[in-house]
Scaffold this motif. Structure first.
Motif, PDB file in Angstrom:
ATOM      1  N   UNK A 164       4.580  -4.601   0.991  1.00  0.00           N
ATOM      2  CA  UNK A 164       4.435  -3.180   1.294  1.00  0.00           C
ATOM      3  C   UNK A 164       4.006  -2.413   0.046  1.00  0.00           C
ATOM      4  N   UNK A 165       4.591  -2.736  -1.097  1.00  0.00           N
ATOM      5  CA  UNK A 165       4.215  -2.089  -2.355  1.00  0.00           C
ATOM      6  C   UNK A 165       2.775  -2.439  -2.730  1.00  0.00           C
ATOM      7  N   UNK A 166       2.401  -3.686  -2.493  1.00  0.00           N
ATOM      8  CA  UNK A 166       1.025  -4.125  -2.766  1.00  0.00           C
ATOM      9  C   UNK A 166       0.031  -3.332  -1.932  1.00  0.00           C
ATOM     10  N   UNK A 167       0.366  -3.106  -0.683  1.00  0.00           N
ATOM     11  CA  UNK A 167      -0.526  -2.328   0.180  1.00  0.00           C
ATOM     12  C   UNK A 167      -0.665  -0.892  -0.334  1.00  0.00           C
ATOM     13  N   UNK A 168       0.418  -0.329  -0.808  1.00  0.00           N
ATOM     14  CA  UNK A 168       0.360   1.039  -1.339  1.00  0.00           C
ATOM     15  C   UNK A 168      -0.584   1.105  -2.540  1.00  0.00           C
ATOM     16  N   UNK A 169      -0.511   0.121  -3.405  1.00  0.00           N
ATOM     17  CA  UNK A 169      -1.384   0.082  -4.577  1.00  0.00           C
ATOM     18  C   UNK A 169      -2.851  -0.077  -4.183  1.00  0.00           C
ATOM     19  N   UNK A 170      -3.075  -0.650  -2.999  1.00  0.00           N
ATOM     20  CA  UNK A 170      -4.443  -0.822  -2.499  1.00  0.00           C
ATOM     21  C   UNK A 170      -4.929   0.406  -1.743  1.00  0.00           C
ATOM     22  N   UNK A 171      -4.138   1.469  -1.768  1.00  0.00           N
ATOM     23  CA  UNK A 171      -4.519   2.696  -1.081  1.00  0.00           C
ATOM     24  C   UNK A 171      -4.176   2.696   0.391  1.00  0.00           C
ATOM     25  N   UNK A 172      -3.201   1.857   0.784  1.00  0.00           N
ATOM     26  CA  UNK A 172      -2.768   1.778   2.178  1.00  0.00           C
ATOM     27  C   UNK A 172      -1.308   2.248   2.250  1.00  0.00           C
ATOM     28  N   UNK A 204      -2.660 -15.689   7.375  1.00  0.00           N
ATOM     29  CA  UNK A 204      -2.409 -15.771   5.934  1.00  0.00           C
ATOM     30  C   UNK A 204      -3.684 -15.596   5.155  1.00  0.00           C
ATOM     31  N   UNK A 205      -4.774 -16.159   5.649  1.00  0.00           N
ATOM     32  CA  UNK A 205      -6.054 -16.012   4.960  1.00  0.00           C
ATOM     33  C   UNK A 205      -6.541 -14.570   4.960  1.00  0.00           C
ATOM     34  N   UNK A 206      -6.072 -13.787   5.950  1.00  0.00           N
ATOM     35  CA  UNK A 206      -6.436 -12.379   6.032  1.00  0.00           C
ATOM     36  C   UNK A 206      -5.487 -11.480   5.257  1.00  0.00           C
ATOM     37  N   UNK A 207      -4.454 -12.085   4.650  1.00  0.00           N
ATOM     38  CA  UNK A 207      -3.535 -11.291   3.856  1.00  0.00           C
ATOM     39  C   UNK A 207      -2.296 -10.821   4.576  1.00  0.00           C
ATOM     40  N   UNK A 208      -2.074 -11.313   5.787  1.00  0.00           N
ATOM     41  CA  UNK A 208      -0.874 -10.941   6.533  1.00  0.00           C
ATOM     42  C   UNK A 208       0.315 -11.701   5.970  1.00  0.00           C
TER      43      UNK A 208
END
Length: 336
Positions: free
Chosen positions: A211-219, A329-333
């Motif tokens: 979740x933190x990673x997604x925030x850093x990616x602008x999500x 997993x390959x899509x980042x889920x």
């Protein structure tokens, strides 16, 4: 021939479509006499059976529920304490009284097990796998699964807009005590960012990190799909526990939604209606050919019989090498 038909276990969208799928060809094509057994195996114990004529079957294809009723009675596991007769012997009396040549049992794992026990007593049985959990061994798909996945996917789709508008984490809990098929399929179809299922386990720190990673990616929002059967602490519900842990791990505002029994209600999808027609018709065909002790199975695109002795007492769970998990997993889920 004279056959009885029952629906047992948890309900699912459009059980009536299976009843219709069995009875219409049985009556019209094979000339069989069909009787409905009320409230699952309890109807055999209580001798609660009614004749089913072709006109009764009209309009059932797209109707919700089951005209026969259902129950979770397990007659080979529980016996009457105030009676000198046990449930299996009472069921046998009903079957012999009405002269049934075969009993069609529609249901999930418990139903398959009970039907197998009946067959060992000399009863001719044919079964159809029905469960939204999709965890019956011996078939690729169970009736009701597609309808439940469609309902869950629609709910996930709707949560995206709320999560985005409020920049929240949304946790949605779907059914699946031991098997994560609904969570996997609806989570993937609904664009879930994190999917947690019983078979794989999870590390809450990995969930928070994603979740933190997604925030850093602008999500700034995330959708988390969890099966009700994942492990929690203090006997908390899955969605509640995961939502609380995410807030603790990340500090992000998190809300939970529990779909619950809504996944079992309503009318079936077109896929399930056609599957009901195919499986029901094949069941009638097996009875005509006196191929008893079989479960109707979908193997790839083919409807075929599977001996009950091979699948009774077994469950079909999600494997880590499932192609949806691999591609996810390959899509980042994140799967925990």
């Amino acid at each position: 021939m004279k056959i009885g038909i029952l629906t047992s276990g948890g309900d699912c969208p459009g059980l009536n479509a299976i009843i219709r799928g069995v009875c219409k060809p049985a009556i019209q094509h094979y000339g069989m006499e069909v009787w409905g057994i009320q409230s699952g195996f309890r109807g055999l114990v209580d001798d609660n059976v009614v004749p089913l004529e072709e006109k009764v079957l009209s309009g059932l294809l797209n109707s919700a529920g089951t005209v026969l009723g259902t129950s979770r009675d397990m007659p080979f596991k529980r016996r009457f304490s105030a009676s000198s007769e046990d449930k299996p012997s009472m069921m046998m009396k009903t079957i012999k009284k009405h002269g049934f040549d075969c009993i069609v049992c529609i249901g999930g794992n418990g139903t398959q097990d009970t039907a197998y026990q009946l067959s060992k007593l000399g009863v001719n049985v044919v079964t159809i796998p029905k469960t939204i959990d999709n965890d019956v061994e011996g078939t690729d798909v169970c009736y009701g699964f597609d309808s439940a996945v469609s309902i869950a996917t629609d709910a996930i789709d709707r949560l995206h807009s709320t999560a985005s508008a409020h920049q929240r984490v949304m946790v949605i809990e779907v059914m699946g005590h031991n098997a994560g098929w609904i969570a996997l399929y609806s989570g993937m179809a609904g664009g879930g960012d994190i999917i947690l299922i019983p078979e794989l386990g999870y590390n809450i720190h990995n969930v928070g990190s994603k979740i933190i990673e997604r925030l850093k990616q602008g999500k700034p929002y995330s959708i988390v799909v969890v099966a009700e059967g994942i492990k929690t602490m203090e006997n908390k519900k899955a969605a509640q526990f995961i939502a609380e842990e995410i807030e603790y791990e990340t500090g992000f505002e998190t809300r939970e939604t529990v779909l619950g029994y809504i996944q079992r209600g309503g009318i079936p999808t077109a896929y399930d209606r056609n599957l009901a027609t195919r499986m029901g018709g094949f069941a009638a065909q097996l009875i005509e050919g006196k191929q008893y002790g079989q479960m109707v199975s979908l193997n790839g695109s083919t409807i075929m019989p599977v001996p009950l002795e091979k699948i009774a007492g077994k469950a079909r769970l999600v494997n880590e090498d499932n192609d949806l998990i691999i591609q996810g997993k390959r899509m980042g889920i994140c799967f925990g």
